[in-house]
Design an enzyme around this catalytic site. Structure first.
Site, PDB file in Angstrom:
ATOM      1  N   HIS B  55       0.871  -1.183   0.000  1.00 46.57           N
ATOM      2  CA  HIS B  55       0.000   0.000   0.000  1.00 46.57           C
ATOM      3  C   HIS B  55       0.908   1.233   0.000  1.00 46.57           C
ATOM      4  O   HIS B  55       1.695   1.428   0.923  1.00 46.57           O
ATOM      5  CB  HIS B  55      -0.906   0.011   1.223  1.00 46.57           C
ATOM      6  CG  HIS B  55      -1.882  -1.126   1.238  1.00 46.57           C
ATOM      7  ND1 HIS B  55      -3.095  -1.078   0.592  1.00 46.57           N
ATOM      8  CD2 HIS B  55      -1.814  -2.359   1.797  1.00 46.57           C
ATOM      9  CE1 HIS B  55      -3.745  -2.229   0.767  1.00 46.57           C
ATOM     10  NE2 HIS B  55      -2.985  -3.024   1.494  1.00 46.57           N
ATOM     11  N   ARG B  57      -0.320   4.557  -0.778  1.00 44.20           N
ATOM     12  CA  ARG B  57      -1.095   5.734  -0.318  1.00 44.20           C
ATOM     13  C   ARG B  57      -1.082   6.924  -1.267  1.00 44.20           C
ATOM     14  O   ARG B  57      -1.671   7.953  -0.939  1.00 44.20           O
ATOM     15  CB  ARG B  57      -0.606   6.206   1.060  1.00 44.20           C
ATOM     16  CG  ARG B  57      -0.522   5.122   2.119  1.00 44.20           C
ATOM     17  CD  ARG B  57      -1.861   4.513   2.434  1.00 44.20           C
ATOM     18  NE  ARG B  57      -1.789   3.589   3.564  1.00 44.20           N
ATOM     19  CZ  ARG B  57      -2.563   2.520   3.687  1.00 44.20           C
ATOM     20  NH1 ARG B  57      -3.463   2.217   2.767  1.00 44.20           N
ATOM     21  NH2 ARG B  57      -2.445   1.734   4.735  1.00 44.20           N
ATOM     22  N   ASN B  87      -6.304   0.789  -3.253  1.00 41.93           N
ATOM     23  CA  ASN B  87      -7.154   1.574  -2.344  1.00 41.93           C
ATOM     24  C   ASN B  87      -6.568   2.940  -2.018  1.00 41.93           C
ATOM     25  O   ASN B  87      -6.331   3.289  -0.869  1.00 41.93           O
ATOM     26  CB  ASN B  87      -7.472   0.791  -1.063  1.00 41.93           C
ATOM     27  CG  ASN B  87      -6.242   0.442  -0.258  1.00 41.93           C
ATOM     28  OD1 ASN B  87      -5.135   0.415  -0.796  1.00 41.93           O
ATOM     29  ND2 ASN B  87      -6.422   0.199   1.021  1.00 41.93           N
ATOM     30  N   ASP B 147      -8.448  -5.047  -2.475  1.00 40.41           N
ATOM     31  CA  ASP B 147      -7.854  -5.288  -1.152  1.00 40.41           C
ATOM     32  C   ASP B 147      -8.156  -4.170  -0.155  1.00 40.41           C
ATOM     33  O   ASP B 147      -8.116  -2.992  -0.476  1.00 40.41           O
ATOM     34  CB  ASP B 147      -6.354  -5.467  -1.229  1.00 40.41           C
ATOM     35  CG  ASP B 147      -5.791  -5.797   0.135  1.00 40.41           C
ATOM     36  OD1 ASP B 147      -6.131  -6.856   0.661  1.00 40.41           O
ATOM     37  OD2 ASP B 147      -5.066  -4.956   0.693  1.00 40.41           O
ATOM     38  N   HIS B 227      -2.900 -12.511   1.758  1.00 38.08           N
ATOM     39  CA  HIS B 227      -2.673 -12.660   3.204  1.00 38.08           C
ATOM     40  C   HIS B 227      -3.532 -13.712   3.910  1.00 38.08           C
ATOM     41  O   HIS B 227      -4.419 -13.384   4.692  1.00 38.08           O
ATOM     42  CB  HIS B 227      -2.808 -11.326   3.923  1.00 38.08           C
ATOM     43  CG  HIS B 227      -3.983 -10.459   3.517  1.00 38.08           C
ATOM     44  ND1 HIS B 227      -5.263 -10.914   3.457  1.00 38.08           N
ATOM     45  CD2 HIS B 227      -4.031  -9.153   3.160  1.00 38.08           C
ATOM     46  CE1 HIS B 227      -6.059  -9.932   3.095  1.00 38.08           C
ATOM     47  NE2 HIS B 227      -5.334  -8.860   2.900  1.00 38.08           N
ATOM     48  N   ASN B 273      -5.430  -5.884   9.565  1.00 38.62           N
ATOM     49  CA  ASN B 273      -6.525  -6.622   8.943  1.00 38.62           C
ATOM     50  C   ASN B 273      -6.004  -7.388   7.719  1.00 38.62           C
ATOM     51  O   ASN B 273      -5.464  -6.774   6.819  1.00 38.62           O
ATOM     52  CB  ASN B 273      -7.626  -5.650   8.496  1.00 38.62           C
ATOM     53  CG  ASN B 273      -8.875  -6.387   8.093  1.00 38.62           C
ATOM     54  OD1 ASN B 273      -9.121  -7.502   8.531  1.00 38.62           O
ATOM     55  ND2 ASN B 273      -9.658  -5.777   7.223  1.00 38.62           N
ATOM     56  N   ASP B 300       1.981  -6.772   2.596  1.00 34.00           N
ATOM     57  CA  ASP B 300       0.829  -5.974   3.055  1.00 34.00           C
ATOM     58  C   ASP B 300       1.329  -4.731   3.803  1.00 34.00           C
ATOM     59  O   ASP B 300       0.743  -4.323   4.810  1.00 34.00           O
ATOM     60  CB  ASP B 300      -0.128  -6.795   3.921  1.00 34.00           C
ATOM     61  CG  ASP B 300      -1.506  -6.125   4.034  1.00 34.00           C
ATOM     62  OD1 ASP B 300      -1.721  -5.078   3.386  1.00 34.00           O
ATOM     63  OD2 ASP B 300      -2.357  -6.649   4.772  1.00 34.00           O
TER      64      ASP B 300
HETATM   65 ZN   LIG Z   1      -6.084  -7.042   2.542  1.00 33.03          ZN
END
Ligand SMILES: [Zn+2]
Lengths: 317, 431
Positions: B55, B57, B87, B147, B227, B273, B300
């Site tokens: 991720h 951002r 995301n 995700d 994951h 998560n 992750d």
């Molecule tokens: Zn995830």
């Protein structure tokens, strides 16, 4: 004793009894001429309430005032959800105000621990209910109430049989009581529909029953928990009526309790749901004692955390 | 540009000199010496690590991480390719956003950044994003994932699996049945029952995995399970593979090492998560990774600024940074425990992920002609994690203060050194 009271796990059995003994001493003093003790003069106790609970706040406030502490009520309701004003900001404000103890009620489990561990504040932290985690002073006042009704358990709760009935899953009162009562030696049975029992309960030192009627005859203490009707909306049980039929304390069930058994409820009660009006008002009910004892036990906790010297010594000095 | 890596140890214990020129390995032998000399004596030379779950951002939350800072963290962690999850704000659900992320990665020049496209518009789980447009864009997206959210609608999941067959794409599923995890805060079990935190039960992961492997079988598509965290999930993937279903699976470094009892003090650095699980799950995940049931490690890497973690558990953000600790954590969990060899690690963290994603210039066996995406590791080193020394813009590491084995010394991206003795060097696009 620890600097904070966040969980019943912070107390040994001896320390818990010490709090109960202190509360008993305070009860004797309250009956005498000196209604207010000078013990915490000049100390500041902040009631930091992120959730509405007039009952608990007033109980802590009276306790602190009867020990001559300065009390600040800080109601932060609503700000816990808005990101801007966080627990951290509030804590730093209280630190600047020179709080010696912070009594915190918060909707999030672990908020009290977070406040104590964070380094944001140097005060003693007393958990007055955090989410669905714990409410240690409620358990202490319940233990005090039990002891006052059963003098034979003055030194140990060995042999005392307690059933806790209702929404165990979401109850901070149940968690603290299970920890404290078992620590003091009582045997505890949880009674609820399986949907309201936590999945991890196998690790708790309790028995579990889904059948209230089968445990009634074998308990000294029947502790009824508040059931919120919103649980019904989430299918924890099908209807209020069905819940009441299975787990409510009606007059028939009340009458099948043993002669000396007592009925407790942490309040506020849903009369007609988990407890019928007759049961709530019966001579077996000690609900009003619980409220009165709340102030004494909270005085004892504040005293133990902030005071230091023995109460007797101080009073006679 | 030409240089020679001298006395490097390979995973088969051969010690060699390697000449890199014009971005590729041009010679492997002994006594070689051309251009600048990089002494790798006693150190291990492997293909650069490849992450399929990062991720970054950017766009939208540049206060937590940018493509550039995340790329630097990747280089420090020995990664030469990372895959940016969709995301962001706006969501990477159009050709425009994935091309922007891809370009930012090239401009930063510390590792290759391959964008992952969203499966559904706005990650809303209602209708398919323009998967074809993203696949045909300059970013050449092949992995699609919502995700952070699960593609929970079974029909939409089926359609997505079918649709990406056109360009040999793959759907990477965040397996979390939403109805079973409303407001969930941590693994549901003994610890959650004591802490009074809403549980995230293993079955919520396993139910989606079971459904999706059956869907993948039915439509003959490629499914990747992000994951994996549960022992039951490992069993399901093992079953799927035994049936010949085209499924691959991933595990994070933190789920290989940490357990849910760490939550006991409500320290939100452990909030992630899917959540940390039990020791039994951890052992099953390690076994699954060792025997190949789980194909790859994915970090992750999920950066969050201090203010999003510095609050009560319930309000804290989910996620941990992981790029800079991934290799060492996997060494600790898998090699120090003798469950895997270094060759296995190179497979799970470089060769296999590159193959799943189709990153042709990464995860290659070290041979003449291979693109010089390389990492050199001091396997004798130990180091203590210090959050303040992370290259990532966010400091939310659960490994703070922990002593970890093995340290990344040098990283080379397409023949350019981007990490030298643990320090970032030479950013910017290759001319
Ligand atoms: Zn995830």
């Amino acid at each position: 004793m620890n600097k904070h009271l966040l969980s019943i796990n912070d107390l040994s059995a001896e320390e818990a009894f010490e709090i109960l003994n202190t509360a008993s001493e305070l009860a004797k003093i309250s009956d005498g001429p000196m209604k207010k003790l000078p013990t915490l003069r000049g100390r500041t106790v902040v009631n930091l309430f992120f959730e509405d609970s007039t009952r608990t706040r007033i109980s802590f406030e009276s306790a602190a005032k009867r020990l001559s502490a300065d009390v600040i009520n800080f109601s932060a309701k609503g700000s816990s959800v808005s990101k801007g004003e966080s627990l951290k900001d509030t804590a730093q404000t209280l630190q600047a105000m020179g709080a010696d103890a912070v009594v915190i009620r918060h909707g999030a489990s672990g908020a009290a621990q977070r406040l104590a561990d964070s380094g944001w504040i140097s005060a003693s932290v007393i958990n007055a209910g955090d989410g669905t985690h714990e409410h240690p002073t409620q358990a202490l006042l319940d233990a005090y109430t039990i002891r006052s009704k059963f003098p034979q358990f003055n030194q140990s709760f060995d042999g005392l049989r307690v059933a806790i009935v209702g929404d165990i899953l979401h109850s901070r009162v149940a968690r603290s009581n299970v920890l404290l009562l078992t620590k003091l030696g009582a045997s505890v049975t949880l009674v609820a529909p399986p949907t309201l029992i936590p999945v991890g309960v196998a690790d708790w030192k309790v028995k579990v029953s889904y059948d209230l009627d089968s445990v009634l005859k074998e308990v000294d203490v029947l502790m009824m928990l508040r059931v919120q009707s919103e649980r019904m909306a989430n299918s924890f049980f099908p209807s209020e009526r069905e819940y009441s039929r299975g787990y409510g304390l009606d007059i028939t069930r009340l009458n099948s309790l043993s002669k000396n058994a007592i009925v407790m409820h942490p309040g506020p009660m849903n009369r007609g749901l988990e407890i019928s009006a007759e049961s709530a008002d019966s001579h077996k009910s000690v609900v009003l004692d619980q409220v009165a004892n709340g102030v004494l036990v909270r005085m004892a906790v504040l005293y133990q955390l902030l005071g230091g010297a023995t109460l007797i010594g101080e009073v006679s000095a | 540009m030409e240089f020679t890596i001298t006395n490097a140890r390979l995973i088969d214990d051969q010690v060699v000199d390697v000449i890199v020129s014009n971005g590729v390995i041009s010679e492997i032998g002994s006594g070689l010496n051309k251009g600048e000399k990089i002494d790798a004596a006693k150190n291990l030379l492997i293909p650069g690590l490849v992450d399929l779950h990062t991720h970054l951002r950017e766009p939208g939350r540049e206060d937590s991480e940018t493509v550039a800072t995340g790329s630097m963290a990747a280089a420090k962690g020995g990664f030469t390719a990372i895959s940016a999850m969709a995301n962001t704000f706006p969501v990477a659900d159009t050709a425009g956003v994935v091309e922007q992320v891809y370009r930012l990665g090239q401009e930063a020049g510390f590792c290759d950044v391959f964008p992952i496209g969203a499966v559904t518009q706005g990650l809303a789980g209602k209708s398919l994003a323009e998967l074809g447009a993203m696949a045909n864009s300059k970013a050449r997206v092949r992995i699609f994932s919502d995700d952070g959210k699960c593609v929970s609608d079974p029909l939409l999941m089926r359609r997505a699996l079918e649709y990406v067959k056109t360009f040999n794409g793959i759907i990477a599923q965040h397996a979390q049945e939403p109805a079973l995890t409303v407001d969930s805060q941590m693994n549901e079990g003994i610890v959650s029952s004591k802490l009074g935190l809403v549980g995230w039960p293993a079955v919520a992961e396993e139910a989606i995995i079971a459904r999706d492997i059956l869907l993948a079988e039915h439509v003959g598509s490629r499914l990747h399970i992000c994951h994996l965290t549960t022992a039951g999930g490992v069993d399901l993937v093992r079953f799927a593979k035994s049936r010949g279903i085209n499924v691959t699976a991933e595990v994070t470094p933190h789920h290989l090492l940490l357990t849910d009892d760490l939550v006991t003090n409500y320290d939100s650095v452990y909030k992630v998560n899917p959540p940390l699980r039990t020791e039994r799950d951890v052992l099953a995940l390690r076994k699954g990774l060792a025997d190949g049931t789980i194909d790859i490690v994915g970090t992750d890497h999920a950066p969050h600024p201090t203010e999003d973690k510095d609050c009560e558990w319930q309000s804290a953000a989910f996620g941990m940074v992981g790029l800079e600790t991934a290799l060492s954590v996997v060494v600790k969990a898998m090699i120090d425990t003798k469950m895997m060899s270094w060759a296995d690690l190179v497979d799970r963290m470089s060769i296999a992920p590159a193959k799943i994603a189709g990153y042709l210039h990464h995860g290659q066996i070290l041979k003449v002609g291979a693109t010089a995406n390389l990492t050199i590791i001091d396997t004798n080193a130990n180091w203590i994690v210090d959050r303040n020394r992370l290259a990532s813009k966010s400091k939310n590491t659960p490994f703070e203060g922990m002593q970890l084995p093995s340290r990344v010394v040098h990283t080379f991206l397409n023949g350019k050194q981007v990490l030298s003795n643990g320090e970032i060097v030479n950013g910017g696009a290759v001319e």
